[in-house]
Design an enzyme around this catalytic site. Structure first.
Site, PDB file in Angstrom:
ATOM      1  N   LYS A  71       0.814  -1.072  -0.001  1.00 35.75           N
ATOM      2  CA  LYS A  71      -0.080  -0.012   0.058  1.00 35.75           C
ATOM      3  C   LYS A  71       0.929   1.197   0.234  1.00 35.75           C
ATOM      4  O   LYS A  71       1.952   1.163   0.920  1.00 35.75           O
ATOM      5  CB  LYS A  71      -1.030  -0.094   1.230  1.00 35.75           C
ATOM      6  CG  LYS A  71      -1.801  -1.024   1.384  1.00 35.75           C
ATOM      7  CD  LYS A  71      -2.782  -1.195   0.343  1.00 35.75           C
ATOM      8  CE  LYS A  71      -3.749  -2.410   0.410  1.00 35.75           C
ATOM      9  NZ  LYS A  71      -4.975  -2.527  -0.498  1.00 35.75           N
TER      10      LYS A  71
ATOM     11  N   HIS B  58     -10.444  -8.447  -7.516  1.00 38.22           N
ATOM     12  CA  HIS B  58     -10.299  -8.069  -6.250  1.00 38.22           C
ATOM     13  C   HIS B  58     -10.929  -9.005  -5.243  1.00 38.22           C
ATOM     14  O   HIS B  58     -11.949  -9.895  -5.688  1.00 38.22           O
ATOM     15  CB  HIS B  58     -10.918  -6.727  -6.027  1.00 38.22           C
ATOM     16  CG  HIS B  58     -11.010  -5.968  -4.589  1.00 38.22           C
ATOM     17  ND1 HIS B  58     -12.286  -6.005  -3.885  1.00 38.22           N
ATOM     18  CD2 HIS B  58     -10.268  -5.480  -3.762  1.00 38.22           C
ATOM     19  CE1 HIS B  58     -11.882  -5.350  -2.687  1.00 38.22           C
ATOM     20  NE2 HIS B  58     -10.509  -5.138  -2.686  1.00 38.22           N
TER      21      HIS B  58
HETATM   22 MG    MG Z   1      -6.786  -2.152  -3.899  1.00 34.26          MG
END
Ligand code: MG
Length: 365
Positions: free
Chosen positions: A169, A300
């Site tokens: 991230k 996802h």
């Molecule tokens: Mg993502």
């Protein structure tokens, strides 16, 4: 063969550890969903997913609008029933978001039921493209609340387990810090590892156009959700401004929006999630659009990879799926992941049936 009952539910399950990205912190996974039964007692299970907010709104749309439309219907007619729900009284108040996620839960339950009635696993029913197995990359070592040593330790452990890649991230308040973190991780992992980076929507166009090229030296596999997920033009500009492929999809709710991102914005990966677009029916439509544009689909994980293992193994557009290996104990048949590969079950259905004691333990409505 008719639908005799529709039972909605909400499950709240604790996420096994504290994690954060640039947008969310997560402690509880919400699964608002539905059990669709025939009069012979065959059950189809489906759900969408949240961070436990908005679940009651999703459930009430299922109860108030969709349930009366489903009773007495033939569960095999998944496409017709999708249209019936989509063009119902929910159309005015929500063609994406809550209403769409409620259709997703119902549609997944209908496909699970259809598979069980036909005695087939979902991946076979949609074409069986990669019989019984699909590769995955892992996101669970790359959270924004981890320092660099922990990122490297966790990602190296995942790579040793056999995952084909890892994701970290970014999107923190200072892009310089992001660049330093990605640089340190790339140096530690070496050049022969697929490393993806995920902004979680945090950048504006100016930040994205200025900073995305700064990550090119680390050769990320893709740059995920760099911008507002409604900004098709911004993604098109960015795709031209950087060599890094753009990935998005977890906040894109319809096939029409995906057509724009795939066809006009030139994204490199479509991360369509069947719990956000309206179920398996719409996921398959997006996968066909992606296939026609030669854009890979890497879904996802919001269903905890239950349905997506089948969709990835079943459809030609999908070379791999995302993996965050949480909460498998909620389900009757936990995912069988070895060497980063999902061995997709041949049990009839979409692998969405809950383990009954776990379901009762975590059910809140
Ligand atoms: Mg993502």
């Amino acid at each position: 063969m008719k639908i005799a009952s529709v039972e909605s539910f909400i499950v709240h399950a604790p996420i096994p550890r504290f994690v954060a990205d640039s947008f969310n912190t997560a402690t509880t996974w919400g699964l608002p969903g539905v059990i669709v039964r025939t009069k012979d007692g065959v059950e189809g299970w489906g759900y969408t997913s949240t961070l436990s907010f908005g679940d009651r709104a999703i459930k009430s749309i299922i109860d108030d609008i969709y349930t009366p439309l489903l009773i007495g219907e033939n569960p095999m007619d998944t496409q017709r029933l999708w249209e019936k729900l989509y063009w119902s009284d929910s159309h005015w108040v929500g063609r994406s978001g809550i209403a769409h996620m409620a259709i997703a839960a119902v549609d997944i339950a209908l496909w699970d039921l259809k598979c069980k009635l036909l005695g087939q696993p979902l991946y076979k029913l949609i074409g069986g493209h990669k019989p019984g197995a699909i590769k995955s990359y892992n996101t669970d070592g790359g959270w924004l609340n981890f320092g660099v040593p922990r990122l490297v330790d966790e990602m190296q452990a995942l790579l040793e387990q056999g995952y084909v890649g890892v994701k970290m991230k970014i999107g923190g308040p200072d892009p310089r810090v992001d660049v330093a973190r990605v640089g340190a991780v790339r140096k530690a992992l070496g050049d022969n590892v697929d490393l993806m980076i995920d902004v979680n929507q945090k950048w504006d166009r100016t930040t994205a156009l200025g900073w995305a090229p700064r990550f090119e030296e680390f050769a990320p596999g893709w740059l995920e959700e760099p911008l507002d997920p409604d900004d098709v033009e911004g993604h098109a500009l960015l795709a031209k401004a950087t060599r890094i492929p753009i990935a998005l999809g977890e906040h894109v709710y319809t096939r029409t929006q995906f057509r724009e991102f795939i066809g006009r914005a030139g994204i490199g990966y479509a991360q369509v999630d069947c719990t956000r677009v309206a179920g398996i029916t719409e996921w398959l439509a997006v996968a066909e659009i992606a296939l026609a544009h030669h854009v890979p689909v890497v879904p996802h994980h919001a269903d905890m990879m239950r349905v997506h293992q089948h969709l990835g193994a079943g459809h030609a557009a999908s070379p791999m799926i995302e993996c965050i290996p949480w909460l498998q104990e909620l389900f009757q048949e936990p995912a069988d992941i070895r060497n980063g590969v999902f061995n997709v079950p041949d049990t009839p259905g979409a692998s969405t049936t809950f383990d009954r004691p776990m379901f009762e333990k975590h059910r809140v409505a």
